[in-house]
Each structure stands twice: as structure tokens, then as C-alpha cells.
Design a protein around this motif. Sequence first.
Motif, PDB file in Angstrom:
ATOM      1  N   PRO A 297      41.136  46.834  48.212  1.00 11.04           N
ATOM      2  CA  PRO A 297      41.288  45.554  47.500  1.00 11.04           C
ATOM      3  C   PRO A 297      42.195  45.658  46.272  1.00 11.04           C
ATOM      4  O   PRO A 297      42.951  44.726  45.979  1.00 11.04           O
ATOM      5  CB  PRO A 297      39.849  45.193  47.105  1.00 11.04           C
ATOM      6  CG  PRO A 297      38.996  45.877  48.108  1.00 11.04           C
ATOM      7  CD  PRO A 297      39.718  47.150  48.451  1.00 11.04           C
ATOM      8  N   GLN A 298      42.138  46.775  45.568  1.00  9.21           N
ATOM      9  CA  GLN A 298      43.045  46.957  44.439  1.00  9.21           C
ATOM     10  C   GLN A 298      44.500  46.928  44.901  1.00  9.21           C
ATOM     11  O   GLN A 298      45.352  46.273  44.282  1.00  9.21           O
ATOM     12  CB  GLN A 298      42.752  48.287  43.725  1.00  9.21           C
ATOM     13  CG  GLN A 298      41.474  48.272  42.905  1.00  9.21           C
ATOM     14  CD  GLN A 298      41.144  49.629  42.307  1.00  9.21           C
ATOM     15  OE1 GLN A 298      41.534  50.664  42.835  1.00  9.21           O
ATOM     16  NE2 GLN A 298      40.403  49.635  41.208  1.00  9.21           N
ATOM     17  N   ALA A 299      44.789  47.618  46.004  1.00  4.77           N
ATOM     18  CA  ALA A 299      46.155  47.639  46.527  1.00  4.77           C
ATOM     19  C   ALA A 299      46.606  46.250  46.975  1.00  4.77           C
ATOM     20  O   ALA A 299      47.803  45.939  46.956  1.00  4.77           O
ATOM     21  CB  ALA A 299      46.251  48.624  47.696  1.00  4.77           C
ATOM     22  N   MET A 300      45.632  45.421  47.356  1.00  2.00           N
ATOM     23  CA  MET A 300      45.947  44.063  47.794  1.00  2.00           C
ATOM     24  C   MET A 300      46.118  43.108  46.619  1.00  2.00           C
ATOM     25  O   MET A 300      46.409  41.926  46.814  1.00  2.00           O
ATOM     26  CB  MET A 300      44.871  43.560  48.757  1.00  2.00           C
ATOM     27  CG  MET A 300      44.816  44.353  50.059  1.00  2.00           C
ATOM     28  SD  MET A 300      43.534  43.769  51.215  1.00  2.00           S
ATOM     29  CE  MET A 300      44.309  42.265  51.846  1.00  2.00           C
ATOM     30  N   GLY A 301      45.926  43.610  45.399  1.00  2.00           N
ATOM     31  CA  GLY A 301      46.198  42.807  44.221  1.00  2.00           C
ATOM     32  C   GLY A 301      44.990  42.357  43.431  1.00  2.00           C
ATOM     33  O   GLY A 301      45.116  41.572  42.491  1.00  2.00           O
ATOM     34  N   MET A 302      43.791  42.863  43.774  1.00  2.00           N
ATOM     35  CA  MET A 302      42.586  42.461  43.065  1.00  2.00           C
ATOM     36  C   MET A 302      42.222  43.493  41.995  1.00  2.00           C
ATOM     37  O   MET A 302      42.404  44.700  42.189  1.00  2.00           O
ATOM     38  CB  MET A 302      41.418  42.270  44.031  1.00  2.00           C
ATOM     39  CG  MET A 302      41.668  41.179  45.063  1.00  2.00           C
ATOM     40  SD  MET A 302      40.179  40.747  45.997  1.00  2.00           S
ATOM     41  CE  MET A 302      39.292  39.742  44.798  1.00  2.00           C
ATOM     42  N   GLU A 303      41.698  43.017  40.893  1.00  3.39           N
ATOM     43  CA  GLU A 303      41.198  43.908  39.858  1.00  3.39           C
ATOM     44  C   GLU A 303      39.777  44.314  40.206  1.00  3.39           C
ATOM     45  O   GLU A 303      38.941  43.467  40.554  1.00  3.39           O
ATOM     46  CB  GLU A 303      41.213  43.214  38.489  1.00  3.39           C
ATOM     47  CG  GLU A 303      40.785  44.135  37.359  1.00  3.39           C
ATOM     48  CD  GLU A 303      40.747  43.458  36.000  1.00  3.39           C
ATOM     49  OE1 GLU A 303      40.512  44.162  34.996  1.00  3.39           O
ATOM     50  OE2 GLU A 303      40.925  42.214  35.941  1.00  3.39           O
ATOM     51  N   VAL A 304      39.503  45.614  40.132  1.00  3.73           N
ATOM     52  CA  VAL A 304      38.158  46.129  40.391  1.00  3.73           C
ATOM     53  C   VAL A 304      37.795  47.085  39.260  1.00  3.73           C
ATOM     54  O   VAL A 304      38.557  47.999  38.943  1.00  3.73           O
ATOM     55  CB  VAL A 304      38.061  46.876  41.739  1.00  3.73           C
ATOM     56  CG1 VAL A 304      36.596  47.230  42.029  1.00  3.73           C
ATOM     57  CG2 VAL A 304      38.651  46.065  42.882  1.00  3.73           C
TER      58      VAL A 304
END
Length: 368
Positions: A93-100
Motif C-alpha cells: 500500500p505504501q508503494a501504491m501511494g498510501m501513508e502507513v
Amino acid sequence: MPHQFPTLSDFPPLKNDLLLRAARGEKTERAPVWIMRQAGRYLPEFREVRKSHEFFEVCRTPDLATEVTLQPIRRFSGLLDASIIFSDILVVPQAMGMEVLMTPGPDFPDPLRTPADVDKLNKTVDVEKELGYVFSAITQTRMALDGQVPLIGFCGAPWTLFAYMVEGGGTKTFQKVKTWIFKYPEESKALLLRIADVCVDFLVGQVKAGAQLLQVFDSWAGELSPHDFDLFSRPSLVHISTNVRKRLAAENLPSTPITLFAKGANYALASLAESAGYDTLGLDWQIDPAEARRLVKGKVALQGNMDPNVLYGGRDAIESAVKRMCEGFAVDGSTKAWIANLGHGITPEVNPEDAKWFFECVQKYSRR
């Protein structure tokens, strides 16, 4: 800077291939053993690293990821038959642009609230650019292992990642993500396959970097009914296994065993063994080993499945559970197509000496 992928000849020769032989369905002199989350919070040396480094900093720093991946291999020298790269399923998800964030559990400050929010995700994902740090850690760790044991790479399953991306973190009800799949089924399926495509690129990259076995973690599979599992999780799981194999063949990369751990989805074992395209199916502790053997009919290897909480029960309880597990997984009195493991990840308060006793008992009772 893009990761420089090595060639196979760059790596030290493998001295212990028990894991790979078991994953391919072969008889082995004993069961290979490793545990999920074996590089983690139950080890004092890991906690020392974490005192001065944030969780995702460890994931993103190859030197640190290599160090914590090697910690259990050093501590339990000669007792472990696999190493698993220290990372996290939520790097996708981080690579997809989400902040985690980890606070201490997973936290998405800006989760996907409606299908319109999908537009906020990166249209394309360059895994070498976004996740090259994982590839660097894998290559560095594979070199540092010096062939002692194989190195496992992994990713989260699309359904599990999708659940985190919509829920914004852990959940007990899965209300938000189930609202999505029931209210927006087509949009949900499209996003699941989009996540699956990133997972394919990520897993292939891990093999190029040096991973010798892959595992897909569908930690929330058991939250779906059999019908909904078939509708929303299975297609993306098959998409991953099919396309990873195609890509590995097309790029002349090693044929790499793939394990699927669909926690809580024991109702799907028979059909997953039949047609999901995985070499090994991981089992949680809620199924009897002999029953699992019966369901998969020898079509796949199995991995598991002692309840992690037995590790709190003392040496006698651990030995008894391991002995029973080894007997349950035996085939005609021999060890075949079985990787010993826990039925989920080891938990933080386990005494490392009790984990060591688990490994020793597996070595003792799985020899046949």
C-alpha cells in the motif's frame, strides 16, 4: 537509485535445502522448521535495534533489515531451516501511494473511504523505485547468510491489503471493507486485481534479488464466507500464482516454490490444493493435520500448525504438542511434503528459550 540485481552465480551455494525439497513435495529426513515473525519482538536483540530505529526505518534500511533477519539464524544456529526477510506486508500500500504508520499497530491516516478515493492511488507502480530497498535487503541478506539456509520473500494477499487500506488499520468487525465488497462489488474486484498486479511485480523482483521461496499472507481470509472468499479473494490469489510463474519462466529466473497462508480459510483447503497454483498451503491451528492431509490429497505440501500460545505452556506442553503435530503430518510413517511452523506468527512475550525448545522438539520428533 534502482536496485542492481545480482546474477545467480553471485550467491554462495546453498548448504541446507530441506525447505525447498519439502515445498516441492519430496520426502525429507526430517521436517524443515521456521516460524512466522521469527525476526521480531520476542528477541531482545531485535528490541535493542528498535530502541533507536522506527519500524519502517528498519524495513527501509537494508543494513538494519539484514541484521534483524539474521538475528534468529545466529541465536538458533543449526535449528532453523529458513530465513524470512524482515519487511512488512503494508509496504505494498505504501508503494501504491498510501501513508502507513506503526503506532504501534498499522495506521493509515487517509484510508480509502469510497471508490472515488482510489483515484488518489498511484496510477502505475514502479516496484524497483518504490520497493528497491526490499530488493537490496534481500540481496544483502542472501549474501550474508552464506548458504546456511534459504531466504524467503513475501507479500500480503490482495484481500488482506485491501482490508487494511479501507479500514485504516486493524479491525474486529471489518464493517468498512465489507461495506465496500457488498455495496461496490465490481469496484472492489478491480482494486483487488490492481493490488495483485503490484504483488506480482514485487514477488518477481524478490526472486531476482535472491529470494528462494515466496509466501503470500492472506491473514484476513477467514473473515470471508466461502462464497465471498471465492468471489473476492481467490481470483487475486490465482492471478498472483499464475502470473508470477509466467514471469519467472519468461525472464529465465529460477522456478521458485510459492506458499499461500490463507488464515482461517480451512473450508477452502481442498479447492486451493486443486487449482490455486501454490506449492504449499500454510495452516492455522484450527485444523487437525491428518484432516488437512486428507483434504489436499497429496497435491500440495503443507506448512504449520501448532498454536503459537502453546509456547507459553512450558517445555512439557511444547514437547507434547510438537510430538502430536509430527505424528499428524506423517505420511506412511515418514516425513513428506511438510514444513513445520506455528499456526500464526510468534507473539512478543514468548521466551526465546521456549522457541528454541520448539525447534529442538521438531528436529527430534519429525525424523523418520
